[in-house]
Design a protein around this motif. Structure first.
Motif, mmCIF file in Angstrom:
data_model
loop_
_atom_site.group_PDB
_atom_site.id
_atom_site.type_symbol
_atom_site.label_atom_id
_atom_site.label_comp_id
_atom_site.label_asym_id
_atom_site.label_seq_id
_atom_site.Cartn_x
_atom_site.Cartn_y
_atom_site.Cartn_z
ATOM 1 N N SER A 1 0.817 -1.216 0.000
ATOM 2 C CA SER A 1 0.000 0.000 0.000
ATOM 3 C C SER A 1 0.852 1.268 0.000
ATOM 4 O O SER A 1 0.309 2.366 0.006
ATOM 5 C CB SER A 1 -0.941 0.007 1.208
ATOM 6 O OG SER A 1 -0.194 -0.095 2.424
ATOM 7 N N GLY A 2 2.169 1.122 0.000
ATOM 8 C CA GLY A 2 3.046 2.282 -0.066
ATOM 9 C C GLY A 2 3.323 2.889 1.294
ATOM 10 O O GLY A 2 3.184 2.211 2.317
ATOM 11 N N PRO A 3 3.757 4.140 1.352
ATOM 12 C CA PRO A 3 3.900 5.081 0.224
ATOM 13 C C PRO A 3 5.135 4.783 -0.635
ATOM 14 O O PRO A 3 6.220 4.534 -0.107
ATOM 15 C CB PRO A 3 4.062 6.433 0.931
ATOM 16 C CG PRO A 3 4.695 6.094 2.248
ATOM 17 C CD PRO A 3 4.137 4.763 2.636
ATOM 18 N N GLY A 4 4.954 4.836 -1.957
ATOM 19 C CA GLY A 4 6.041 4.630 -2.891
ATOM 20 C C GLY A 4 6.704 3.280 -2.707
ATOM 21 O O GLY A 4 6.066 2.247 -2.492
ATOM 22 N N GLY B 1 7.966 5.915 4.703
ATOM 23 C CA GLY B 1 8.286 6.931 3.707
ATOM 24 C C GLY B 1 9.376 7.891 4.108
ATOM 25 O O GLY B 1 9.663 8.828 3.367
ATOM 26 N N SER B 2 10.030 7.683 5.238
ATOM 27 C CA SER B 2 11.083 8.611 5.659
ATOM 28 C C SER B 2 12.304 7.901 6.217
ATOM 29 O O SER B 2 13.436 8.193 5.835
ATOM 30 C CB SER B 2 10.540 9.603 6.700
ATOM 31 O OG SER B 2 10.061 8.910 7.839
ATOM 32 N N ALA C 1 18.322 7.281 6.814
ATOM 33 C CA ALA C 1 17.412 8.350 6.376
ATOM 34 C C ALA C 1 17.144 8.192 4.883
ATOM 35 O O ALA C 1 18.056 8.284 4.065
ATOM 36 C CB ALA C 1 18.026 9.714 6.663
ATOM 37 N N LEU C 2 15.908 7.923 4.539
ATOM 38 C CA LEU C 2 15.550 7.677 3.136
ATOM 39 C C LEU C 2 14.182 8.307 2.865
ATOM 40 O O LEU C 2 13.242 7.646 2.449
ATOM 41 C CB LEU C 2 15.513 6.169 2.874
ATOM 42 C CG LEU C 2 15.790 5.677 1.454
ATOM 43 C CD1 LEU C 2 17.193 6.075 1.024
ATOM 44 C CD2 LEU C 2 15.643 4.169 1.365
ATOM 45 N N LYS C 3 14.090 9.606 3.103
ATOM 46 C CA LYS C 3 12.804 10.282 2.973
ATOM 47 C C LYS C 3 12.430 10.503 1.513
ATOM 48 O O LYS C 3 13.296 10.541 0.629
ATOM 49 C CB LYS C 3 12.848 11.630 3.697
ATOM 50 C CG LYS C 3 13.682 12.699 3.017
ATOM 51 C CD LYS C 3 13.638 14.003 3.788
ATOM 52 C CE LYS C 3 14.407 15.100 3.072
ATOM 53 N NZ LYS C 3 13.745 15.533 1.826
ATOM 54 N N ARG C 4 11.154 10.658 1.290
ATOM 55 C CA ARG C 4 10.657 10.976 -0.047
ATOM 56 C C ARG C 4 10.947 12.447 -0.338
ATOM 57 O O ARG C 4 10.631 13.319 0.470
ATOM 58 C CB ARG C 4 9.148 10.695 -0.122
ATOM 59 C CG ARG C 4 8.803 9.265 0.228
ATOM 60 C CD ARG C 4 7.360 8.962 -0.047
ATOM 61 N NE ARG C 4 7.060 9.097 -1.465
ATOM 62 C CZ ARG C 4 5.939 8.674 -2.030
ATOM 63 N NH1 ARG C 4 5.031 8.084 -1.318
ATOM 64 N NH2 ARG C 4 5.719 8.856 -3.312
ATOM 65 N N ARG C 5 11.537 12.716 -1.479
ATOM 66 C CA ARG C 5 12.018 14.059 -1.774
ATOM 67 C C ARG C 5 10.992 14.882 -2.541
ATOM 68 O O ARG C 5 10.130 14.349 -3.246
ATOM 69 C CB ARG C 5 13.318 13.976 -2.579
ATOM 70 C CG ARG C 5 14.453 13.308 -1.807
ATOM 71 C CD ARG C 5 15.736 13.336 -2.605
ATOM 72 N NE ARG C 5 15.642 12.503 -3.790
ATOM 73 C CZ ARG C 5 16.529 12.526 -4.793
ATOM 74 N NH1 ARG C 5 17.552 13.356 -4.735
ATOM 75 N NH2 ARG C 5 16.398 11.721 -5.830
#
Length: 344
Positions: free
Chosen positions: A233-236, A256-257, A272-276
């Motif tokens: 279901s995500g996000p992304g 998502g972050s 740290a792998l946040k959506r940009r």
């Protein structure tokens, strides 16, 4: 400073740019490229905001091309160009010209844009939404060294990605590819720490997310192993799992972050792998204007792996509501054959 021009020409727009620079006391400005944004009125504000933020890193002349279709037959026949010139604080660190085209001018946008390009500077064309099927053959795209699209903004992202594969030309790129740069960097760094060989991989994420597809293509192309696609279901993107001779490597990002990197024999690490934001993605694409061979290779592998949309049974198109999965059913998967098998 803003200068509004009604029923104008490209020559008058150029004069207004010079006038604006002199009025704010900067007759000479150091801009490194021309960014042409082709969009509609609805998405112009967000696109221009992202471009202004990206201009902090890449000072540029930004030309926003908005094609307006009039409802009145009389207005549709009348060719007209309205412009809004922005310099100084209104235009970030460069210059901005908003071009609204009516009537016959709609079909000759390149004739309006060409005189406004910075001399001896590269040109980048960006379609935030509704990109042409073949950007390199588009009249505006033909002016550029770099053509940026966004498959994620399309109504049918996976179909759009397939079209990008068929029409790829050197200089094409997609913001869906930029979104997975941190993932690719993290996965490559993780593999450097494991002496074993990868035997299989799985990419988990939203079903109709082109970034998930591109990451799966990239892994299958670079590692030459079978790659499966799991849906969540995500996000992304939510997780990548790679089977190696020394255990499984898992990069899992559920919120998502913040992601967790797990490897056999090592403690779990928070990453740290946040959506940009779009501005960050655009700034990344403007850092290099040469053809992206890695993106081209991943996209080419995708043609062989995905095939035609009708060849994928059980996968509904975006305009169809997917069936409710059963609670006890495992995550749906599709398998990418190894690169060698795909070429047979």
């Amino acid at each position: 400073m803003k200068i509004d021009l009604t029923e104008t020409t490209a020559s008058k727009v150029n004069k207004a740019l010079v006038q604006g620079r002199r009025a704010i006391g900067t007759p000479a400005v150091g801009m490194v490229l021309t960014l042409v944004i082709v969009t509609d009125e609805e998405n112009a504000y967000d696109a221009l905001k992202a471009a202004n933020e990206a201009s902090r890193e890449h000072p540029s002349r930004t030309l926003v091309v908005i094609k307006r279709v009039s409802r009145s037959p009389r207005d549709r026949a009348a060719a007209r160009l309205d412009a809004e010139v922005r310099v100084g604080t209104e235009a970030g660190t460069g210059e901005t010209v908003i071009l609204r085209m009516y009537g016959e001018v709609l079909h000759h946008a390149q004739s309006v844009v060409l005189p406004l390009l910075l001399p001896d500077a590269p040109v980048v064309v960006w379609w935030p939404v509704n990109a042409p099927l073949d950007p390199a053959k588009d009249p505006l795209g033909a002016l550029a060294q770099r053509r940026v699209t966004d498959s994620y903004a399309a109504e049918q992202p996976i179909h759009e990605l397939t079209a990008r594969s068929a029409a790829y030309a050197p200089g094409d790129t997609d913001l869906s590819w930029s979104r997975i740069t941190p993932w690719r960097s993290m996965l490559a760094a993780a593999l450097d720490q494991v002496p074993g060989k990868v035997s299989a991989a799985d990419v988990e994420g939203e079903e109709f997310n082109p970034s998930c597809e591109l990451l799966a293509m990239w892994l299958a192309d670079r590692l030459d192993v079978p790659v499966t696609r799991s849906f969540s279901s995500g996000p992304g993107l939510t997780a990548v799992r790679m089977e190696t001779d020394h255990g499984e490597i898992v990069l899992d990002r559920a919120d998502g972050s913040l992601a967790t990197l797990s490897m056999q024999g090592q403690p779990d690490r928070a990453v740290a792998l946040k959506r940009r934001e779009t501005s960050e993605l655009l700034a990344e694409e403007l850092r290099r204007l040469d053809p992206d061979d890695t993106y081209a290779a991943a996209l080419k592998f995708g043609v062989d792996r995905l095939g035609a949309p009708s060849d994928k049974p059980g996968r509904p198109t975006p305009d169809q509501a997917p069936e409710e999965p059963k609670k006890a059913a495992p995550a749906a998967k599709k398998t990418a054959p190894a690169k060698k098998a795909a070429s047979k």
